[in-house]
Design a protein around this motif. Structure first.
Motif, short mmCIF file in Angstrom:
data_model
loop_
_atom_site.label_atom_id
_atom_site.label_comp_id
_atom_site.label_asym_id
_atom_site.label_seq_id
_atom_site.Cartn_x
_atom_site.Cartn_y
_atom_site.Cartn_z
N ILE A 49 0.85 -1.19 0.00
CA ILE A 49 0.00 0.00 0.00
C ILE A 49 0.89 1.25 0.00
CG2 ILE A 49 -1.86 1.20 1.20
CD1 ILE A 49 -2.55 -1.35 2.56
N PRO A 50 0.64 2.22 -0.85
CA PRO A 50 1.39 3.49 -0.80
C PRO A 50 1.13 4.22 0.52
CG PRO A 50 0.19 3.27 -2.87
CD PRO A 50 -0.30 2.18 -1.99
N LYS A 51 2.12 5.02 0.94
CA LYS A 51 2.01 5.71 2.22
C LYS A 51 0.79 6.62 2.26
CE LYS A 51 6.95 5.71 3.28
NZ LYS A 51 8.14 6.55 3.55
N ARG A 52 0.51 7.28 1.11
CA ARG A 52 -0.63 8.19 1.07
C ARG A 52 -1.94 7.45 1.29
NH1 ARG A 52 -1.95 12.35 -3.92
NH2 ARG A 52 -3.91 13.18 -3.09
N LYS A 53 -2.06 6.27 0.67
CA LYS A 53 -3.26 5.46 0.85
C LYS A 53 -3.37 4.96 2.29
CE LYS A 53 -5.75 5.21 -2.91
NZ LYS A 53 -7.19 5.56 -2.89
N MET A 54 -2.25 4.50 2.85
CA MET A 54 -2.27 4.00 4.22
C MET A 54 -2.67 5.11 5.19
SD MET A 54 -2.04 1.62 6.39
CE MET A 54 -1.25 0.23 5.58
N LYS A 55 -2.19 6.33 4.95
CA LYS A 55 -2.58 7.46 5.79
C LYS A 55 -4.10 7.68 5.77
CE LYS A 55 -1.61 11.69 4.54
NZ LYS A 55 -2.86 12.47 4.68
N GLU A 56 -4.67 7.57 4.58
CA GLU A 56 -6.11 7.74 4.47
C GLU A 56 -6.87 6.61 5.17
OE1 GLU A 56 -9.53 7.37 1.10
OE2 GLU A 56 -7.73 8.52 0.55
N TYR A 57 -6.36 5.40 5.03
CA TYR A 57 -7.02 4.27 5.68
C TYR A 57 -7.00 4.43 7.21
CZ TYR A 57 -6.90 1.88 1.15
OH TYR A 57 -7.08 1.55 -0.17
N ILE A 58 -5.89 4.92 7.73
CA ILE A 58 -5.81 5.13 9.17
C ILE A 58 -6.80 6.21 9.61
CG2 ILE A 58 -4.31 5.92 11.05
CD1 ILE A 58 -3.75 3.09 10.12
N ILE A 59 -6.94 7.27 8.81
CA ILE A 59 -7.91 8.32 9.15
C ILE A 59 -9.33 7.76 9.11
CG2 ILE A 59 -8.89 10.51 8.38
CD1 ILE A 59 -6.10 11.27 7.41
N ARG A 60 -9.60 6.89 8.14
CA ARG A 60 -10.91 6.26 8.07
C ARG A 60 -11.16 5.34 9.28
NH1 ARG A 60 -10.97 4.72 1.67
NH2 ARG A 60 -12.88 3.56 2.19
N LEU A 61 -10.09 4.70 9.76
CA LEU A 61 -10.21 3.89 10.98
C LEU A 61 -10.55 4.76 12.18
CD1 LEU A 61 -7.28 1.32 10.68
CD2 LEU A 61 -9.72 0.82 10.69
N VAL A 62 -9.91 5.93 12.25
CA VAL A 62 -10.24 6.86 13.33
C VAL A 62 -11.71 7.25 13.29
CG1 VAL A 62 -9.81 9.18 14.23
CG2 VAL A 62 -7.89 7.76 13.51
N TYR A 63 -12.22 7.46 12.07
CA TYR A 63 -13.63 7.82 11.91
C TYR A 63 -14.53 6.67 12.37
CZ TYR A 63 -17.52 10.33 9.75
OH TYR A 63 -18.68 11.02 9.54
#
Length: 959
Positions: A49-63
């Protein structure tokens, strides 16, 4: 933004947020979130997974977590992001971790090392990010790992880092004060920091420290005053202004600190007067933040040593608050007024109409706050109006918690400022009638005590009038259909004590009323008990006065019912009443004196009234009592009392040494006894019974006087096998038992001694004044301002066993006993291991032929004694199995057959792997053992010493 969505997030994420926002039910929202969770589980497991995608996935997990769903499957990915070199990714990882984890989570240990590395980073943004995580994630155990690094950052060139380092130290102090107690001086130093942000951050830990110990920080008064003066003179940068107020939050914190330091200290307070007066003059009351600073100034003025000018400024500010149309400002004004009337009660009179308006306001919170103010300003001239208002409000609300609080305050005010006995009794009746069982039991007891003691004055007439008023009002109240249980208890007690005291009511009338109460509230055992006791008091008073007692028929029926009651308390009270009625006047007057409820009870701790009885008993031969401190040679009872405490505190590691082994008992067998008719005197293994008592067990070798040292297992609980309870050890305190070589000997000359183990807005222009309000204001505030408050009124404990008793005795086989012709002791078998029927033994470390050689001599002796009528060796086969196994698998004693019934004839595996029965030792099948032994002894005499055991010999022995 376009297709990528806002804030550099994908359109997919924005659609998720939009769909959740448009969800019409919780079920629809949960369905959307659960679908998102499945999507994230599938995508986040992809290793590329690209870092940018992983960052978004983590933010979605926070949500997802924010919406109350579990996202623990992604925690580890957030932890991994904190290790990334990219600042944006690292900050996202730290943000997610601080939201996902708590300080005791198992994954915290994986972040400590990363935090240590980031605290040493040259990029101050990385350091700030790590310090943010420190405040959230570091627990008491991991504070030492990062504390030195945080202290070093107090001198960092960047003010943002120094500020966050102060915040981290403050957090450490809150979690573990002892770990940073030596660093408190750093807070004083940072108070002089050039950056206002660092200085402001230092005020928070200093406030907590000053709250705990004011005197240690008195020297900082001038420093705090100087800082506050600079803030009010707008010397701080414009960046710290809020709604045109210069650093208001720093001002509020400084005013809180000055209030603590100036409390009761005139000298320190004098240094504060000027700067606090400047704030009153300069503060803008057109904004909420300005009103907040004004309110804190009023609180400070009410805490420090009083100053008339400051009190006047505070009263003006309160007036503006009370005249405002905002309920919030009115609430603040009422609260501030309540603080000031403690110092200057006349201030309340200036705002009496505003207070009445708040009292009639529909806002319930404001009304409650106003009642608190009225409670503080109550005096004897306005107590009636205030208490009546409070009772009316108590009746109108349904909040049981606040109703209980109002009732307690009404009772307290009535006790302190009651203008008359009649008013006091009527007020208490209202409180009990409307508050019901919500009234605290202590209030009822205090009321009974107050009626009994009076108002503490020497005027007995006033006290008698109080009691008569109470009796009269209670008799009138009894006609009501339903009364609270606590109120009925008070009524019964008062009628029993003072029902016939003034002579207005006869005993039969009062007893009839009490019987009616007991019958009407038959489900309440406590009320019935109070009623029976009140009846007993009435009859006792009548008997003591010499009047004839005629029990009413309903009372007799009630007593008969209580005599057969299932309640032992009611039964006892009924029997006591029956006994009192049968006594004479003198006896009744002695046991139940009139109006003795307030007399002090004298307790004779020495029980001197029993001296005559004790003396008579001693003269008749009874033994005198020996105090515990004078007992010698007896069991220490205090040890038994503390035994549970010792055992509870001894579960940890114990470092004391084991007990010393018992003294070795040498054999008393004469050498000649070896020349017996038996080939080998093999002692049988002794097995204790399930009670683990040392018992006398007859041994098969007892005829020859063989001995074996017995392991003492008194009171030891089984660790293996069937669970049993350990019984008491020995019931005899005058004899002790010695176990010598398998035979338990009783020695009457010794005495057994037991041991025990030791082991926390806008202004209102006009106020409409009606005649009603003027009259109410005159009632509340028109009286004297001075407060006129009246004074309110054994068995033995088994010795701790050890599995290492008598380690010093080496194992020796029976053949070595015979060859060396001296008595030695075998280590007894593992008596606790009842769960292993098959015993495997290792090969012996000694030459078996050397052992066999010793058997020949007693055998030859036996053969030479045949002519003298001795019994031959063939008559009883020796236990040869004991020679080749370390495990004692001898013949079981017949007396132990009931214990070892499930273990009879267990298979024993010898060192050659052959399994044989326990009964082989008694079998007579196979070749003659005597001939085999003589044959092998002859071979050894000829100089043939085999390097290994002779297989032919064992073939002859075991077939």
């Amino acid at each position: 933004m376009g297709s990528q969505g806002g804030f550099y997030q994908s359109k997919e994420f924005l659609d998720l947020v939009k769909s959740i926002g448009e969800a019409r039910s919780k079920a629809e929202e949960d369905r959307i979130v659960l679908g998102e969770i499945e999507t994230l589980k599938r995508r986040i497991s992809d290793p590329d997974i690209p870092k940018r995608k992983m960052k978004e996935y983590i933010i979605r997990l926070v949500y997802v977590e924010m919406l109350g769903h579990d996202a623990s499957f992604g925690y580890i990915h957030a932890v991994k992001m904190t290790h990334d070199d990219s600042l944006l990714v690292k900050r996202t990882g730290y943000l997610a971790v601080t939201l996902f984890l708590n300080e005791d989570h198992d994954l915290i240990i994986l972040i400590v090392n990363t935090i240590q590395k980031d605290l040493k980073s040259d990029n101050y943004l990385v350091v700030c990010t790590a310090l943010n995580a420190v405040c959230k994630l570091i627990n008491e155990e991991t504070i030492p790992a990062v504390l030195p690094l945080v202290v070093e950052l107090l001198a960092h060139p960047k003010e943002a880092v120094r500020k966050k380092a102060i915040m981290a130290l403050h957090r450490f102090y809150q979690k573990s004060p002892s770990s940073v107690s030596h660093l408190v001086s750093n807070f004083r130093k940072r108070l002089c920091d050039n950056d206002p942000g660092v200085m402001g951050a230092t005020l928070c830990p200093l406030f907590e420290l000053i709250t705990i110990d004011v005197n240690s920080y008195k020297d900082l008064v001038m420093s705090f005053v100087s800082i506050l003066k600079q803030v009010t003179e707008r010397r701080l940068p414009k960046a710290y202004d809020y709604h045109q107020m210069p650093a208001p939050f720093i001002q509020i914190k400084l005013l809180k600190i000055l209030a603590l330091l100036g409390s009761g200290d005139k000298q320190a307070s004098e240094n504060m007067y000027t700067v606090v007066g400047d704030i009153f003059r300069k503060c803008d009351s057109s904004s909420n933040i300005g009103n907040a600073v004004l309110y804190e100034c009023i609180c400070c003025v009410s805490s420090i040593y009083p100053n008339p000018k400051l009190l006047e400024s505070a009263a003006d500010a309160i007036s503006r608050f009370l005249k405002s149309d905002s309920h919030n400002l009115k609430y603040m004004g009422i609260d501030a007024l309540g603080r000031l009337i403690k110092i200057s009660p006349e201030i309340a009179e200036q705002h009496q109409l505003a207070v009445i308006d708040c009292l009639e306001d529909p806002d319930d919170t404001l009304k409650r706050k106003t009642f608190e103010l009225l409670y503080k300003m109550t005096k004897s001239t306005n107590v009636e109006v205030i208490v009546d208002r409070m009772i009316d409000y108590m009746i109108s609300i349904n909040d049981n918690h606040y109703k209980t609080e109002i009732a307690s305050r009404c009772v307290e005010l009535a006790e302190q400022f009651a203008p008359s006995n009649q008013w006091f009794i009527q007020t208490m009746n209202k409180v009990f009638a409307h508050a019901g069982d919500l009234v605290n039991t202590k209030v009822a007891h205090n009321l009974m005590r107050l009626i009994a003691e009076g108002f503490g004055e020497e005027d007995d007439t006033a006290d008698s009038q109080l009691r008569s008023s109470a009796v009269e009002s209670y008799l009138h109240i009894l006609g009501e259909p339903k009364l609270p249980s606590v109120f009925l208890q008070v009524i019964c007690w008062v009628l029993g004590e003072y029902g016939t005291a003034d002579g207005r009511y006869s005993a039969s009338y009062i007893t009839g009323k009490l019987c009616d109460v007991a019958e009407a509230y038959s489900d309440d055992e406590t009320v019935k008990a109070y009623a029976v006791t009140a009846l007993m008091k009435i009859y006792a008073i009548e008997i003591a006065a010499g009047r004839k007692v005629d029990m009413l028929p309903e009372c007799q029926a009630l007593m008969e019912e209580f005599l057969a009651s299932h309640s032992t308390d009611l039964q006892q009270r009924a029997y006591e009443l029956q006994a009192v009625i049968g006594l004479d006047a003198h006896a009744v007057e002695s046991i139940m004196p009139s109006d003795a409820s307030c007399e002090d009870i004298e307790v004779d701790k020495a029980l001197s009234f029993l001296n005559g009885y004790i003396q008579d008993s001693i003269e008749k031969g009874a033994q005198p009592y020996i105090p515990e401190s004078e007992r010698s040679g007896m069991l220490n009872i205090s040890n038994f009392r503390n035994q549970d405490h010792h055992e509870a505190s001894s579960h940890g590691l114990r470092f004391e040494a084991y007990e010393l082994p018992n003294q070795t008992v040498q054999s008393r067998i004469p050498p000649a006894s070896l020349a017996s008719t038996e080939l080998v005197p093999v002692p049988e293994p002794m097995y204790v019974r399930e009670s683990y008592q040392t018992t006398i067990v007859p041994s098969a070798s007892s005829d020859a006087g063989s001995t074996e040292l017995k392991l003492r297992l008194d009171g030891v609980q089984k660790k293996w096998g069937r669970q049993t309870h350990s019984s008491a050890t020995s019931t005899s305190s005058s004899t002790s038992q010695k176990t010598v070589n398998g035979i338990t000997q009783v020695d009457g000359s010794n005495t057994s001694n037991s041991r025990t183990r030791e082991t926390y807005d806008s202004r209102k222009q006009h106020v409409e004044v009606t005649p009603e309000k003027q009259k109410l204001a005159a009632s509340l505030f028109g009286g004297s301002s001075k407060s006129e408050k009246k004074p309110a009124t054994g068995h033995k404990i088994p010795k701790p066993s050890s599995h290492v008793v008598e380690k010093s005795h080496a194992r020796k086989s029976s053949m070595e006993i015979a060859s060396e012709k001296k008595a030695s002791f075998q280590q007894p078998p593992d008596l606790l291991d009842f769960g292993e029927p098959t015993v495997k033994s290792a090969a012996p470390s000694v030459d078996p032929f050397k052992e066999l050689e010793g058997l020949l001599e007693p055998t030859t002796q036996v053969a030479s004694d045949e002519n003298h009528g001795s019994t031959t060796a063939a008559a009883k086969s020796p236990d040869i199995m004991g020679l080749y196994t370390e495990t004692h698998a001898g013949i079981y004693d017949k007396d132990d057959s009931d214990i070892l019934s499930g273990l009879s004839n267990p298979p024993v595996t010898n060192m050659f792997g052959g399994t044989t029965s326990m009964q082989v030792a008694q079998s007579s099948k196979g070749p003659n053992l005597k001939d085999a032994l003589e044959k092998d002894a002859l071979v050894r005499q000829m100089g043939v010493t085999p390097s290994s055991p002779n297989p032919n010999l064992f073939k002859d022995l075991f077939g």
